[in-house]
Design a protein around this motif. Structure first.
Motif, PDB file in Angstrom:
ATOM      1  N   PHE A   1      10.719  36.881 -17.856  1.00  0.00           N
ATOM      2  CA  PHE A   1      10.908  36.487 -19.248  1.00  0.00           C
ATOM      3  C   PHE A   1      11.164  37.672 -20.166  1.00  0.00           C
ATOM      4  N   GLY A   2      11.016  38.906 -19.671  1.00  0.00           N
ATOM      5  CA  GLY A   2      11.150  40.067 -20.543  1.00  0.00           C
ATOM      6  C   GLY A   2       9.962  40.163 -21.479  1.00  0.00           C
ATOM      7  N   LYS A   3      10.033  39.466 -22.592  1.00  0.00           N
ATOM      8  CA  LYS A   3       8.914  39.344 -23.518  1.00  0.00           C
ATOM      9  C   LYS A   3       8.558  37.865 -23.651  1.00  0.00           C
ATOM     10  N   ALA A   4       7.258  37.558 -23.498  1.00  0.00           N
ATOM     11  CA  ALA A   4       6.825  36.167 -23.546  1.00  0.00           C
ATOM     12  C   ALA A   4       5.534  36.037 -24.335  1.00  0.00           C
ATOM     13  N   LEU A   5       5.396  34.900 -25.009  1.00  0.00           N
ATOM     14  CA  LEU A   5       4.239  34.591 -25.835  1.00  0.00           C
ATOM     15  C   LEU A   5       3.641  33.269 -25.372  1.00  0.00           C
ATOM     16  N   TYR A   6       2.312  33.196 -25.351  1.00  0.00           N
ATOM     17  CA  TYR A   6       1.599  31.993 -24.917  1.00  0.00           C
ATOM     18  C   TYR A   6       0.652  31.553 -26.039  1.00  0.00           C
ATOM     19  N   ILE A   7       0.695  30.266 -26.386  1.00  0.00           N
ATOM     20  CA  ILE A   7      -0.193  29.712 -27.407  1.00  0.00           C
ATOM     21  C   ILE A   7      -1.016  28.595 -26.780  1.00  0.00           C
ATOM     22  N   THR A   8      -2.330  28.712 -26.859  1.00  0.00           N
ATOM     23  CA  THR A   8      -3.231  27.678 -26.361  1.00  0.00           C
ATOM     24  C   THR A   8      -3.543  26.704 -27.493  1.00  0.00           C
ATOM     25  N   HIS A   9      -3.414  25.400 -27.198  1.00  0.00           N
ATOM     26  CA  HIS A   9      -3.586  24.361 -28.206  1.00  0.00           C
ATOM     27  C   HIS A   9      -4.861  23.562 -27.943  1.00  0.00           C
ATOM     28  N   PRO A  10      -5.435  22.950 -28.966  1.00  0.00           N
ATOM     29  CA  PRO A  10      -6.706  22.232 -28.787  1.00  0.00           C
ATOM     30  C   PRO A  10      -6.578  20.911 -28.034  1.00  0.00           C
ATOM     31  N   ASN A  11      -5.370  20.446 -27.750  1.00  0.00           N
ATOM     32  CA  ASN A  11      -5.187  19.169 -27.062  1.00  0.00           C
ATOM     33  C   ASN A  11      -5.063  19.318 -25.554  1.00  0.00           C
ATOM     34  N   GLY A  12      -5.365  20.523 -25.027  1.00  0.00           N
ATOM     35  CA  GLY A  12      -5.378  20.713 -23.586  1.00  0.00           C
ATOM     36  C   GLY A  12      -4.116  21.301 -22.995  1.00  0.00           C
ATOM     37  N   TYR A  13      -3.191  21.716 -23.837  1.00  0.00           N
ATOM     38  CA  TYR A  13      -1.930  22.259 -23.340  1.00  0.00           C
ATOM     39  C   TYR A  13      -1.676  23.656 -23.904  1.00  0.00           C
ATOM     40  N   THR A  14      -0.854  24.406 -23.217  1.00  0.00           N
ATOM     41  CA  THR A  14      -0.448  25.751 -23.631  1.00  0.00           C
ATOM     42  C   THR A  14       1.072  25.799 -23.698  1.00  0.00           C
ATOM     43  N   SER A  15       1.612  26.315 -24.793  1.00  0.00           N
ATOM     44  CA  SER A  15       3.062  26.469 -24.920  1.00  0.00           C
ATOM     45  C   SER A  15       3.460  27.906 -24.604  1.00  0.00           C
ATOM     46  N   VAL A  16       4.643  28.051 -24.007  1.00  0.00           N
ATOM     47  CA  VAL A  16       5.141  29.355 -23.556  1.00  0.00           C
ATOM     48  C   VAL A  16       6.542  29.552 -24.114  1.00  0.00           C
ATOM     49  N   TYR A  17       6.815  30.782 -24.620  1.00  0.00           N
ATOM     50  CA  TYR A  17       8.097  31.106 -25.238  1.00  0.00           C
ATOM     51  C   TYR A  17       8.611  32.383 -24.572  1.00  0.00           C
ATOM     52  N   GLY A  18       9.734  32.284 -23.851  1.00  0.00           N
ATOM     53  CA  GLY A  18      10.221  33.416 -23.073  1.00  0.00           C
ATOM     54  C   GLY A  18      11.560  33.949 -23.540  1.00  0.00           C
ATOM     55  N   HIS A  19      11.873  35.193 -23.130  1.00  0.00           N
ATOM     56  CA  HIS A  19      13.107  35.907 -23.457  1.00  0.00           C
ATOM     57  C   HIS A  19      13.196  36.210 -24.953  1.00  0.00           C
ATOM     58  N   ILE A  20      12.054  36.287 -25.632  1.00  0.00           N
ATOM     59  CA  ILE A  20      12.105  36.519 -27.071  1.00  0.00           C
ATOM     60  C   ILE A  20      12.455  37.980 -27.360  1.00  0.00           C
ATOM     61  N   ASN A  21      12.933  38.222 -28.572  1.00  0.00           N
ATOM     62  CA  ASN A  21      13.378  39.563 -28.946  1.00  0.00           C
ATOM     63  C   ASN A  21      12.217  40.412 -29.444  1.00  0.00           C
ATOM     64  N   ASN A  22      11.379  39.845 -30.288  1.00  0.00           N
ATOM     65  CA  ASN A  22      10.209  40.571 -30.766  1.00  0.00           C
ATOM     66  C   ASN A  22       9.165  39.590 -31.293  1.00  0.00           C
ATOM     67  N   PHE A  23       7.934  40.077 -31.344  1.00  0.00           N
ATOM     68  CA  PHE A  23       6.815  39.310 -31.848  1.00  0.00           C
ATOM     69  C   PHE A  23       6.653  39.567 -33.349  1.00  0.00           C
ATOM     70  N   THR A  24       5.636  38.963 -33.953  1.00  0.00           N
ATOM     71  CA  THR A  24       5.304  39.287 -35.341  1.00  0.00           C
ATOM     72  C   THR A  24       4.795  40.731 -35.398  1.00  0.00           C
ATOM     73  N   PRO A  25       4.876  41.385 -36.562  1.00  0.00           N
ATOM     74  CA  PRO A  25       4.422  42.785 -36.652  1.00  0.00           C
ATOM     75  C   PRO A  25       2.987  42.991 -36.176  1.00  0.00           C
ATOM     76  N   GLU A  26       2.096  42.031 -36.476  1.00  0.00           N
ATOM     77  CA  GLU A  26       0.703  42.181 -36.065  1.00  0.00           C
ATOM     78  C   GLU A  26       0.566  42.152 -34.541  1.00  0.00           C
ATOM     79  N   VAL A  27       1.306  41.259 -33.903  1.00  0.00           N
ATOM     80  CA  VAL A  27       1.250  41.160 -32.435  1.00  0.00           C
ATOM     81  C   VAL A  27       1.943  42.367 -31.802  1.00  0.00           C
ATOM     82  N   GLU A  28       3.040  42.801 -32.393  1.00  0.00           N
ATOM     83  CA  GLU A  28       3.735  43.983 -31.878  1.00  0.00           C
ATOM     84  C   GLU A  28       2.790  45.188 -31.874  1.00  0.00           C
ATOM     85  N   LYS A  29       2.037  45.382 -32.946  1.00  0.00           N
ATOM     86  CA  LYS A  29       1.104  46.508 -33.008  1.00  0.00           C
ATOM     87  C   LYS A  29       0.002  46.361 -31.954  1.00  0.00           C
ATOM     88  N   TYR A  30      -0.495  45.145 -31.774  1.00  0.00           N
ATOM     89  CA  TYR A  30      -1.547  44.879 -30.786  1.00  0.00           C
ATOM     90  C   TYR A  30      -1.062  45.269 -29.389  1.00  0.00           C
TER      91      TYR A  30
END
Length: 568
Positions: free
Chosen positions: A87-116
């Motif tokens: 995926f190159g760069k990928a982000l995972y978000i865990t949701h309260p309904n029991g599922y996790t969403s995944v976003y792949g091949h993204i160009n960049n994250f938010t500035p806060e996540v990029e710094k992390y």
């Protein structure tokens, strides 16, 4: 009674006759689309790909990068991953309904996540990162912008790869079952029929088979000829089929296949959900020998006994049909996409008991069982295949071939590449020539694909192989090669924003690399498509003279270092 029970089970896993086959229902009102573009995809869930089923939806982004990527529901960012390929760069978000969403091949994250991530990379001195993030660090609300779409990693063009996973099991699930549908009024297209004469034998590249042309349109298909197939004994069928939706011209995968004999469903395949450790079982699902020899995608509608994947919700006798009477039988394929558009292929089979059935083949080699650990050994080579790595029993063949130039052993011909391995197996080769002080530099080489991970153990070279083929031992004493692109000793880099270079290795492959400026580790990123490594200057590099060092080490610990002074 058994058939009645299976029919009742099959009825219980289908919603309504006109709906798609699924084992459970999913919430359809929780999630939104991840990008604000008319929904259109370049890849469907479960689509056939080399060595894997496609694990999500590829949302088209008009061949451009830079679109906002939105959280599809409330939750928190639970994982970020940076890798050379994939995926190159990928982000995972865990949701309260029991599922996790995944976003792949993204160009960049938010500035806060990029710094992390940047802080983690410097702390761990690693470009590649797989970071689990605790709940509460980065909470998100539905529709928040969490990233920018891109083309990172092993991507053939700008798009957003999107997945919905079960948070507990990490199984990936078809997003369209959650209501994230793509406009689709086009029925699947059936192009060919495969007939496999099994007759009591395990499936292999030697299985007699016929491929027959299919004609038709608008959901109704038939064989060009013959009008009636004359078959006897245990028979398996396969089908070549693709699908399109109404939003793009891409050929995608289908959702489900039902195979019926005289009105009774013998086999069902549906791309509802699967686990990632199952995805290589695509090579048991397709006609793998046909794919390797002619790149023909045939979806076998019978299940190999060693195939373990949750895409087969139902079958009778693993989909294998026994034609042992003189009757004419009706065989029907029912193929659907996830929108429920349906195509059928109907044919008749005349069973002929007077025909000569093909006798089971006599074994030529060593019988290896799919359901137990299998071994083959002689004085020069040993093979151990863990249980679960073969999809069917195997008549394993071996021969010793002449040594290749520069090799330290004979070439060991292990069966053939047309039989897939689910994961890996161990191979030991005893060198025919003394390795002397270079024993730790020994590596096993696959003649077709290159070196495999190898170690020296008690007079043998041991490797982990993922395919059958021709294997031999070589010695790797050659360090990697570093090729600078825009830097040389004494270079003035004031007007440049980065240092760029390439690296390569002749045999065992790059194990690690590291860049330093004035003795301090710096982040060097590696682009999958261009194979260019780059360090981007930041405010930590003050004006003046500096020393850049770049070291590459291969899998046999041969290392090269490039050094250059530069002015900033």
């Amino acid at each position: 009674m058994i058939i009645l029970f299976v029919l009742m089970l099959f009825a219980s896993i289908a919603t309504h006759a006109q709906d798609v086959i699924q084992t459970k229902q999913y919430p359809k009102g929780d999630f939104r689309y991840p990008i604000d573009l008319p929904p259109s995809t370049a890849g469907s869930f479960g689509e056939l790909r080399p060595n894997h089923f496609h694990s999500g939806l590829d949302f088209r982004t008009n061949q451009r990068i830079g679109f906002p990527v939105h959280a599809v529901y409330d939750g928190y960012i639970s994982r970020v991953r940076i890798q050379f390929g994939g995926f190159g760069k990928a982000l995972y978000i865990t949701h309260p309904n029991g599922y996790t969403s995944v976003y792949g091949h993204i160009n960049n994250f938010t500035p806060e996540v990029e710094k992390y991530i940047h802080d983690w990379q410097y702390k761990n001195q690693s470009f590649e990162a797989d970071i689990a993030i605790p709940a509460g660090v980065f909470p998100v609300k539905k529709s928040d912008v969490v990233a920018i779409s891109g083309n990172q990693g092993a991507s053939a063009g700008p798009h957003l790869h999107f997945e919905l996973r079960d948070t507990v099991t990490q199984e990936t699930i078809n997003p369209q079952l959650f209501g994230l549908t793509i406009p689709d009024e086009i029925a699947p297209t059936i192009t060919a029929l495969g007939v496999y004469h099994l007759n009591g034998n395990p499936f292999s590249d030697k299985t007699p088979k016929d491929f027959l042309a299919v004609s038709g349109a608008n959901g109704s298909y038939h064989l060009l000829k013959p009008q009636v197939l004359n078959l006897s004994g245990n028979t398996g069928f396969g089908i070549s089929v693709t699908d399109r939706n109404s939003a793009s011209a891409n050929k995608n995968g289908i959702y489900s296949i039902e195979l019926k004999l005289d009105g009774v469903t013998m086999y069902t395949f549906s791309v509802e959900r699967f686990a990632f450790d199952q995805t290589h079982a695509i090579n048991a699902y397709i006609d793998y020998p046909a794919f390797l020899t002619s790149h023909r995608w045939v979806q076998k509608c019978f299940i190999l006994p060693g195939s373990r994947i949750t895409l087969y919700p139902q079958s009778i006798n693993r989909g294998i049909m026994a034609f042992n009477d003189d009757k004419v039988h009706d065989v029907e394929f029912v193929v659907k996409d996830v929108a429920g558009n349906t195509s059928t292929l109907n044919l008749k089979v005349q069973s002929n008991t007077s025909a000569n059935n093909l006798a089971p083949a006599k074994p030529e080699g060593t019988l290896l069982r799919y359901d137990r650990e299998s071994k083959f050994a002689n004085s020069k080579v040993k093979v151990v295949i863990p249980a679960g790595n073969l999809y069917d029993d195997l008549d394993f063949t071996y021969s010793e071939l002449p040594a290749k130039p520069g090799a330290f052993s004979a070439t060991h011909h292990l069966h053939n590449k047309l039989t897939p391995i689910h994961d890996s197996y161990d191979i030991w080769i005893k060198p025919d020539i003394s390795l002397g002080d270079n024993a730790d530099k020994a590596v096993i080489v696959n003649a077709a694909t290159g070196a495999i991970p190898s170690t020296w153990e008690n007079g043998w070279v041991k490797g982990s192989a993922r395919a059958f083929g021709d294997y031999y031992v070589k010695i790797d004493t050659t360090p990697p090669v570093i090729t600078p692109i825009n830097i040389r000793n004494g270079a003035n880099m004031k007007a440049l924003h980065s240092i760029r270079m390439r690296m390569s290795d002749n045999l065992s492959g790059v194990k690690s690399y590291a860049g330093k400026i004035d003795g301090k580790w710096v982040l060097v990123e590696w682009d999958y498509k261009t194979k260019v490594l780059s360090y981007t200057f930041d405010d930590s590099i003050a004006p003046g003279k500096h020393l850049f060092e770049f070291t590459v080490t291969d899998a046999k610990n041969n290392a090269s270092t490039f050094k250059a002074e530069f002015i900033r």
